[in-house]
Design an enzyme around this catalytic site. Structure first.
Site, PDB file in Angstrom:
ATOM      1  CG  ASN A   1      -6.576  20.228 -15.329  1.00 32.88           C
ATOM      2  OD1 ASN A   1      -7.607  20.760 -14.938  1.00 32.88           O
ATOM      3  ND2 ASN A   1      -6.280  20.121 -16.614  1.00 32.88           N
TER       4      ASN A   1
ATOM      5  CB  ALA B   1       1.967  31.639 -22.436  1.00 34.88           C
ATOM      6  N   GLY B   2      -0.299  28.780 -21.757  1.00 28.49           N
ATOM      7  CA  GLY B   2      -1.217  27.884 -22.439  1.00 28.49           C
ATOM      8  C   GLY B   2      -2.590  28.527 -22.487  1.00 28.49           C
TER       9      GLY B   2
ATOM     10  CB  SER C   1      -6.541  18.983 -20.913  1.00 21.12           C
ATOM     11  OG  SER C   1      -6.817  18.256 -19.729  1.00 21.12           O
TER      12      SER C   1
ATOM     13  CB  ALA D   1      -9.463  28.450 -22.071  1.00 20.74           C
TER      14      ALA D   1
ATOM     15  CE  LYS E   1     -11.235  21.843 -13.294  1.00 20.08           C
ATOM     16  NZ  LYS E   1     -10.309  22.933 -13.644  1.00 20.08           N
TER      17      LYS E   1
ATOM     18  CG  ASN F   1      -9.712  15.109 -18.224  1.00 23.60           C
ATOM     19  OD1 ASN F   1     -10.806  15.593 -18.492  1.00 23.60           O
ATOM     20  ND2 ASN F   1      -8.670  15.852 -17.893  1.00 23.60           N
TER      21      ASN F   1
ATOM     22  CG  ASN G   1     -15.420  16.762 -22.688  1.00 21.67           C
ATOM     23  OD1 ASN G   1     -14.475  16.039 -22.987  1.00 21.67           O
ATOM     24  ND2 ASN G   1     -15.256  17.906 -22.044  1.00 21.67           N
TER      25      ASN G   1
ATOM     26  N   GLY H   1      -3.636  30.089 -18.977  1.00 23.30           N
ATOM     27  CA  GLY H   1      -2.806  31.244 -18.644  1.00 23.30           C
ATOM     28  C   GLY H   1      -3.131  32.452 -19.505  1.00 23.30           C
TER      29      GLY H   1
END
Length: 303
Positions: A107, A8-9, A251, A133, A189, A197, A207, A12
């Site tokens: 990821n 539930a991050g 992230s 997100a 990706k 990152n 970014n 998710g």
């Protein structure tokens, strides 16, 4: 249709929100029981960057801690945890001998090979998600910071259920599709993430700074060039991702800022393992990898 979303991050909750908007029942499994209680009480809030009013979604939502995992009534499972927690999740899934399709939205790389060993009976799907997100601090929910795509493809086995799920999400305005060569898309990706990152985490910048600052851009291009030794991809792809996410923090940036362990092993660590197998040297990637690992080790010294 009913799907389980494990994790539930931000990702998710974003996937859960659009599944609910598509009329799909969602069992959202959280790491902490307190979060599942809040979600069941208040619903999941979706905030879209182009809309003023948050949307609260509760119809069809059932949240519960991962310790209460059950496969009853499920048509598919979406795993959207950090790589650091993957082994725990695979252990839980393997005990139930799950047979419905499992889609991984993680990821990095290396997780599909682990899943093949742990989950013997389930169709397995890898995926690449470029939707933006971010967890909401005002609500138990997620901010959809930018529209992208969610592409999933079979790693082992086929399932019409996944095709139906992607179609329903597409109809709900969440651009989704099934793809043939998912491994190639996942590698591309990974390569882009390996440029963005670690650099944004070490520089502690958004970014967009990797293009706006000439010195940062020079370093980013050098890292890109080195990665092409093991994964062919184009600088234009890196630029496009940076432009589309220029106001975002990666992230890994957030993990470092908040003193959390990163997913560097599944990103630059994976690249270094590829380089070793192919007898290629990657000094810049090695420098970035060990720099991030060094910062992680320094957390204890600062506490």
């Amino acid at each position: 249709m009913k799907v389980a979303v494990i994790g539930a991050g931000a990702v998710g909750m974003l996937l859960s929100a659009f599944a609910l908007k598509a009329g799909i029942k969602v069992s959202l499994f959280t790491k902490r029981e307190e979060q599942s209680i809040r979600l069941n009480h208040s619903g999941l809030t979706l905030i879209q960057s182009n809309q003023d009013n948050p949307e609260t979604l509760s119809r069809g939502l059932s949240a519960q801690p991962i310790s209460s995992w059950t496969t009853e009534g499920l048509d598919a499972v979406i795993v959207s945890v950090k790589q650091l927690h993957l082994d725990e999740v695979l252990g839980i899934l393997s005990k139930k001998r799950i047979k419905v399709p499992v889609i991984f939205a993680l990821n990095g790389m290396g997780h599909m090979e682990k899943a093949q060993v742990s989950l013997k009976d389930a169709p397995l799907y890898g995926s690449v998600l470029t939707h933006g997100a971010k967890r909401s601090t005002d609500y138990e929910g997620v901010i959809h910071t930018g529209k992208g795509t969610w592409k999933a493809g079979s790693w082992r086995g086929e399932s019409e259920t996944v095709e139906f799920l992607m179609k329903k999400l597409q109809e709900a305005g969440f651009f989704s599709s099934c793809e043939e060569n998912i491994e190639k898309l996942m590698e591309e990706k990974l390569a882009v993430n390996a440029v963005i990152n670690p650099l944004t985490a070490l520089y502690q910048v958004k970014n967009g700074a990797l293009l706006d600052n000439p010195l940062f851009k020079e370093n980013a291009r050098a890292v890109f060039k080195e990665i092409t030794k093991v994964i062919p991809f184009k600088w234009e792809t890196v630029e496009r991702v940076i432009v589309n996410t220029r106001k975002n923090h990666s992230s890994m940036h957030e993990d470092i800022r908040l003193g959390r362990e990163t997913e560097v092993d599944a990103i630059t660590g994976y690249l270094l393992s590829l380089a070793e197998k192919r007898q290629v040297t990657m000094p810049l990637v090695s420098f970035l990898h060990h720099s991030i690992k060094g910062v992680e080790r320094s957390y204890d010294d600062d506490r």
